[in-house]
Design an enzyme around this catalytic site. Structure first.
Site, PDB file in Angstrom:
ATOM      1  N   CYS A  58       1.042  -1.316  -0.145  1.00 16.96           N
ATOM      2  CA  CYS A  58      -0.009  -0.204  -0.082  1.00 16.96           C
ATOM      3  C   CYS A  58       0.292   1.248  -0.087  1.00 16.96           C
ATOM      4  O   CYS A  58       1.652   1.141   0.432  1.00 16.96           O
ATOM      5  CB  CYS A  58      -0.849  -0.300   1.351  1.00 16.96           C
ATOM      6  SG  CYS A  58      -1.829   1.553   1.927  1.00 16.96           S
ATOM      7  N   THR A  60       0.792   3.815   1.922  1.00 18.92           N
ATOM      8  CA  THR A  60       1.360   3.666   3.246  1.00 18.92           C
ATOM      9  C   THR A  60       2.265   2.534   3.846  1.00 18.92           C
ATOM     10  O   THR A  60       3.593   3.444   4.435  1.00 18.92           O
ATOM     11  CB  THR A  60       0.257   2.848   4.140  1.00 18.92           C
ATOM     12  OG1 THR A  60      -1.413   3.833   3.873  1.00 18.92           O
ATOM     13  CG2 THR A  60       0.522   2.925   5.618  1.00 18.92           C
ATOM     14  N   HIS A  63       5.091   5.150   1.802  1.00 19.26           N
ATOM     15  CA  HIS A  63       5.555   5.994   3.111  1.00 19.26           C
ATOM     16  C   HIS A  63       6.704   5.344   4.929  1.00 19.26           C
ATOM     17  O   HIS A  63       7.536   6.505   5.017  1.00 19.26           O
ATOM     18  CB  HIS A  63       4.719   6.624   3.815  1.00 19.26           C
ATOM     19  CG  HIS A  63       3.200   7.466   2.924  1.00 19.26           C
ATOM     20  ND1 HIS A  63       3.936   8.936   3.095  1.00 19.26           N
ATOM     21  CD2 HIS A  63       2.336   7.289   2.604  1.00 19.26           C
ATOM     22  CE1 HIS A  63       3.062   9.438   2.095  1.00 19.26           C
ATOM     23  NE2 HIS A  63       2.106   8.500   2.073  1.00 19.26           N
ATOM     24  N   HIS A  83      -0.989  -5.158   5.168  1.00 24.49           N
ATOM     25  CA  HIS A  83      -2.266  -4.626   6.465  1.00 24.49           C
ATOM     26  C   HIS A  83      -2.901  -5.325   4.495  1.00 24.49           C
ATOM     27  O   HIS A  83      -3.881  -5.895   5.571  1.00 24.49           O
ATOM     28  CB  HIS A  83      -2.259  -3.472   6.833  1.00 24.49           C
ATOM     29  CG  HIS A  83      -2.590  -2.145   5.781  1.00 24.49           C
ATOM     30  ND1 HIS A  83      -1.559  -1.618   5.461  1.00 24.49           N
ATOM     31  CD2 HIS A  83      -4.010  -1.682   5.177  1.00 24.49           C
ATOM     32  CE1 HIS A  83      -1.660  -1.344   4.969  1.00 24.49           C
ATOM     33  NE2 HIS A  83      -3.758  -0.434   3.916  1.00 24.49           N
ATOM     34  N   GLU A  84      -2.449  -5.055   3.750  1.00 25.53           N
ATOM     35  CA  GLU A  84      -3.349  -6.216   2.664  1.00 25.53           C
ATOM     36  C   GLU A  84      -3.561  -7.141   2.235  1.00 25.53           C
ATOM     37  O   GLU A  84      -1.710  -7.510   2.043  1.00 25.53           O
ATOM     38  CB  GLU A  84      -3.319  -5.310   1.574  1.00 25.53           C
ATOM     39  CG  GLU A  84      -3.120  -3.802   1.603  1.00 25.53           C
ATOM     40  CD  GLU A  84      -2.808  -2.343   0.296  1.00 25.53           C
ATOM     41  OE1 GLU A  84      -2.835  -3.438  -0.603  1.00 25.53           O
ATOM     42  OE2 GLU A  84      -2.942  -2.088   0.224  1.00 25.53           O
ATOM     43  N   CYS A 113     -11.812  -0.374  18.837  1.00 28.82           N
ATOM     44  CA  CYS A 113     -12.654  -0.104  20.431  1.00 28.82           C
ATOM     45  C   CYS A 113     -13.509  -1.522  21.326  1.00 28.82           C
ATOM     46  O   CYS A 113     -13.224  -1.722  22.034  1.00 28.82           O
ATOM     47  CB  CYS A 113     -11.976   0.992  20.963  1.00 28.82           C
ATOM     48  SG  CYS A 113     -13.155   1.616  21.375  1.00 28.82           S
ATOM     49  N   CYS A 127     -14.636   4.087  14.559  1.00 26.80           N
ATOM     50  CA  CYS A 127     -14.864   4.469  15.644  1.00 26.80           C
ATOM     51  C   CYS A 127     -13.541   5.223  16.565  1.00 26.80           C
ATOM     52  O   CYS A 127     -12.936   5.727  15.232  1.00 26.80           O
ATOM     53  CB  CYS A 127     -13.701   2.720  15.975  1.00 26.80           C
ATOM     54  SG  CYS A 127     -12.083   2.358  17.348  1.00 26.80           S
ATOM     55  N   ILE A 195      -5.860   2.697  -6.614  1.00 25.71           N
ATOM     56  CA  ILE A 195      -7.199   2.333  -5.144  1.00 25.71           C
ATOM     57  C   ILE A 195      -8.282   3.464  -5.916  1.00 25.71           C
ATOM     58  O   ILE A 195      -9.793   3.265  -6.644  1.00 25.71           O
ATOM     59  CB  ILE A 195      -7.342   3.369  -4.048  1.00 25.71           C
ATOM     60  CG1 ILE A 195      -6.443   2.628  -3.029  1.00 25.71           C
ATOM     61  CG2 ILE A 195      -8.848   3.487  -3.330  1.00 25.71           C
ATOM     62  CD1 ILE A 195      -6.298   3.446  -2.457  1.00 25.71           C
ATOM     63  N   GLY A 283      -8.605  10.248  -1.052  1.00 24.52           N
ATOM     64  CA  GLY A 283      -7.090  11.056  -1.500  1.00 24.52           C
ATOM     65  C   GLY A 283      -6.897  12.067   0.126  1.00 24.52           C
ATOM     66  O   GLY A 283      -7.274  12.898   0.345  1.00 24.52           O
ATOM     67  N   ILE A 306     -13.468  10.145   3.728  1.00 27.09           N
ATOM     68  CA  ILE A 306     -13.950   8.401   3.694  1.00 27.09           C
ATOM     69  C   ILE A 306     -12.407   8.044   4.601  1.00 27.09           C
ATOM     70  O   ILE A 306     -11.279   8.719   4.077  1.00 27.09           O
ATOM     71  CB  ILE A 306     -13.989   8.122   2.069  1.00 27.09           C
ATOM     72  CG1 ILE A 306     -15.193   8.705   1.311  1.00 27.09           C
ATOM     73  CG2 ILE A 306     -14.101   6.649   2.717  1.00 27.09           C
ATOM     74  CD1 ILE A 306     -16.304   7.654   1.775  1.00 27.09           C
TER      75      ILE A 306
HETATM   76  P1  NAD Z   1      -1.371   6.718  -5.676  1.00 25.56           P
HETATM   77  O1  NAD Z   1      -0.047   7.920  -4.784  1.00 25.56           O
HETATM   78  O2  NAD Z   1      -1.172   5.495  -6.252  1.00 25.56           O
HETATM   79  O3  NAD Z   1      -2.527   7.568  -6.398  1.00 25.56           O
HETATM   80  C1  NAD Z   1      -2.641   9.104  -6.323  1.00 25.56           C
HETATM   81  C2  NAD Z   1      -2.507   9.342  -7.580  1.00 25.56           C
HETATM   82  O4  NAD Z   1      -3.204  10.796  -7.725  1.00 25.56           O
HETATM   83  C3  NAD Z   1      -1.465   9.503  -8.634  1.00 25.56           C
HETATM   84  O5  NAD Z   1      -1.507   8.207 -10.160  1.00 25.56           O
HETATM   85  C4  NAD Z   1      -0.693  10.509  -9.465  1.00 25.56           C
HETATM   86  O6  NAD Z   1      -0.579  11.007 -10.329  1.00 25.56           O
HETATM   87  C5  NAD Z   1      -2.511  11.326  -9.366  1.00 25.56           C
HETATM   88  N1  NAD Z   1      -2.282  13.044  -9.453  1.00 25.56           N
HETATM   89  C6  NAD Z   1      -1.734  13.610  -8.653  1.00 25.56           C
HETATM   90  N2  NAD Z   1      -1.713  14.868  -9.027  1.00 25.56           N
HETATM   91  C7  NAD Z   1      -2.399  15.223  -9.389  1.00 25.56           C
HETATM   92  C8  NAD Z   1      -4.135  16.130 -10.399  1.00 25.56           C
HETATM   93  N3  NAD Z   1      -3.257  17.270 -10.496  1.00 25.56           N
HETATM   94  N4  NAD Z   1      -4.844  15.489 -11.476  1.00 25.56           N
HETATM   95  C9  NAD Z   1      -5.176  14.405 -11.192  1.00 25.56           C
HETATM   96  N5  NAD Z   1      -4.237  12.973 -10.663  1.00 25.56           N
HETATM   97  C10 NAD Z   1      -3.325  13.462 -10.186  1.00 25.56           C
HETATM   98  O7  NAD Z   1      -2.585   6.587  -4.143  1.00 25.56           O
HETATM   99  P2  NAD Z   1      -3.828   5.458  -4.368  1.00 25.56           P
HETATM  100  O8  NAD Z   1      -2.598   3.961  -3.356  1.00 25.56           O
HETATM  101  O9  NAD Z   1      -4.413   5.051  -5.362  1.00 25.56           O
HETATM  102  O10 NAD Z   1      -3.949   6.061  -2.772  1.00 25.56           O
HETATM  103  C11 NAD Z   1      -4.946   7.342  -3.562  1.00 25.56           C
HETATM  104  C12 NAD Z   1      -5.269   8.291  -2.379  1.00 25.56           C
HETATM  105  O11 NAD Z   1      -6.352   8.347  -0.911  1.00 25.56           O
HETATM  106  C13 NAD Z   1      -3.751   8.699  -1.770  1.00 25.56           C
HETATM  107  O12 NAD Z   1      -4.043   9.908  -1.285  1.00 25.56           O
HETATM  108  C14 NAD Z   1      -3.801   8.156  -0.197  1.00 25.56           C
HETATM  109  O13 NAD Z   1      -3.326   8.670   0.474  1.00 25.56           O
HETATM  110  C15 NAD Z   1      -5.433   8.398   0.006  1.00 25.56           C
HETATM  111  N6  NAD Z   1      -5.500   6.863   0.394  1.00 25.56           N
HETATM  112  C16 NAD Z   1      -6.213   7.218   1.736  1.00 25.56           C
HETATM  113  C17 NAD Z   1      -7.099   6.225   2.476  1.00 25.56           C
HETATM  114  C18 NAD Z   1      -8.671   6.659   3.569  1.00 25.56           C
HETATM  115  O14 NAD Z   1      -8.779   5.420   4.358  1.00 25.56           O
HETATM  116  N7  NAD Z   1      -8.521   7.470   3.351  1.00 25.56           N
HETATM  117  C19 NAD Z   1      -6.546   4.976   2.521  1.00 25.56           C
HETATM  118  C20 NAD Z   1      -5.627   4.546   1.452  1.00 25.56           C
HETATM  119  C21 NAD Z   1      -4.996   5.353   0.664  1.00 25.56           C
HETATM  120 ZN    ZN Z   2     -14.416   2.826  18.640  1.00 24.89          ZN
END
Ligand code: NAD
Ligand code: ZN
Length: 362
Positions: A58, A60, A63, A83-84, A113, A127, A195, A283, A306
């Site tokens: 992932c 994450t 990071h 975690h996946e 929790c 939670c 995603i 995102g 979300i």
């Molecule tokens: P990723 O970083 O692989 O994909 C993000 C995409 O956005 C990349 O392909 C990038 O080129 C594109 N991008 C950047 N600037 C852009 C723009 N101006 N216009 C269009 N596209 C643009 O991430 P992912 O693994 O597919 O996850 C998607 C997002 O969700 C990430 O920000 C991630 O951190 C977040 N995320 C959130 C949760 C949550 O629970 N909220 C869980 C997982 C991931």
């Molecule tokens: Zn809880």
């Protein structure tokens, strides 16, 4: 007390012969990861021990690999991350009656929790004290993982193992995509990461009219085309106004799925929504992000944040959509042995990939 919480009485420990396993560990507070021999997890009376078969990398995890500021603040060291996953039930605690050795399962990555207001009301995905697998507690990049039984999802027969291993991010995608009704709507997905692409598969399956996905990366747009979007658009070359014209749309997008975390993408989305449009935002922006609130107010937009996925309605929906023909396998671009994890992380860093799967079977 919820079944998955540690009991105040000493839990029964299931003693198994092999006590050492391979795991991909954040061993030091520095960049990188290493494969180490660490003790196999032990299980309490409410836990399930799983032999991990496949895992997904992932963003994450990247990071954590890079040891950025978020990771420094968040990740205990040393710890197995990840975690996946999908795996096979190996052993169960004495209170566990409905999971059995050999069953193919994944784990919900948020351990809740059980006591906060939302948990008590059955809204576990909301939670207030959630713990992340591979983030705040031992992860799945290992031969074995132990989880509370309330975190286990048994897969339906016939779900491909690689696809099963990415139910976690697929769940992010599906939970975001199903935030608002899609029938007959025009949907904009910003960000064609794994995603975003998985999210873009859902509107078509739910009888939306158009699904437009944007990115700046051509390889990712090409991948998005493979799952059957209406248009995959490079937003540095084609504006959303032009896209609307091309599709003979007049009033803007009805539904926005923000999957990039990029401020420009989000601002562009807001500027191209129909009055009363609804945005689900997954995102994660890296910094503060300003938007034109006048557009939100006067165009009467709804913006919903979300995090994660619903336990376990999203898991159910993922299963039945796959059973009724939804395909997400084109998003898997790399299948590697776990010992080749460096190659997988390099592919993730390069950004040209879709999902990267690590095989832990042998
Ligand atoms: P990723 O970083 O692989 O994909 C993000 C995409 O956005 C990349 O392909 C990038 O080129 C594109 N991008 C950047 N600037 C852009 C723009 N101006 N216009 C269009 N596209 C643009 O991430 P992912 O693994 O597919 O996850 C998607 C997002 O969700 C990430 O920000 C991630 O951190 C977040 N995320 C959130 C949760 C949550 O629970 N909220 C869980 C997982 C991931
Ligand atoms: Zn809880």
């Amino acid at each position: 007390m919820y079944a998955h919480q540690s009991s105040p009485v000493k839990p029964t420990i299931v003693v198994r012969k092999t006590t050492i396993m391979k795991a991909l560990v954040k061993a030091q507070a520095a960049r990188g990861l290493s494969i180490q021999d660490i003790p196999e997890p032990t299980i309490g009376i409410n836990d399930v021990l799983i032999r991990v078969l496949r895992t997904g990398i992932c963003g994450t995890d990247l990071h954590i690999y890079n040891w950025d500021d978020w990771a420094k603040r968040t990740i205990p060291v040393p710890m197995a991350i990840g975690h996946e996953f999908v795996g096979r039930v190996e052993a169960t605690g004495s209170n566990v009656t409905d999971f059995h050795k050999g069953e193919i399962v994944s784990g919900e990555g948020h351990v809740v929790c059980g006591r906060c207001r939302n948990c008590m009301a059955g809204r576990r995905h909301l939670c207030a004290h959630t713990q992340g697998v591979g983030v705040n507690r031992a992860g799945a990049f290992a031969e074995y993982i132990a989880l509370p039984m309330t975190n286990i999802w048994r897969h339906a027969p016939g779900i491909d193992l690689d696809v099963a291993s990415i139910f976690d991010p697929f769940g992010n995608a599906v939970h975001t995509a199903l935030s608002f009704p899609l029938l007959g709507e025009d949907v904009l997905v910003t960000g064609a990461g794994p995603i975003g692409i998985m999210a873009a598969t859902v509107p078509r399956h739910s009888a939306a009219r158009y699904v437009v996905i944007t990115d700046l990366n051509e390889e990712r747009l090409e991948l998005a085309r493979k799952v059957g979007v209406t248009l995959a658009v490079n937003s540095s070359k084609t504006s959303l106004a032009e896209v609307q014209q091309q599709l003979n749309m007049h009033e803007g997008f009805d539904i926005g799925l923000e999957m990039s975390g990029n401020p420009n993408a989000f601002r562009d989305m807001i500027a191209n929504m129909a009055h009363g449009g609804r945005i689900a935002m997954l995102g994660i922006p890296t910094n503060d992000m300003s938007i034109d609130w006048n557009k939100v107010i006067f165009n009467m937009l709804t913006i919903k944040g979300i995090y994660g996925r619903e336990m376990y309605e999203t898991w159910y929906k993922m299963t039945v959509m796959l059973q009724s023909g939804l395909r997400i396998d084109p998003v898997i671009t790399h299948r590697l042995h776990y010992t080749d994890f460096e190659q997988g992380f390099a592919a993730m860093s390069g950004g040209g990939c879709g999902k990267v799967i690590l095989n832990w079977e042998s």
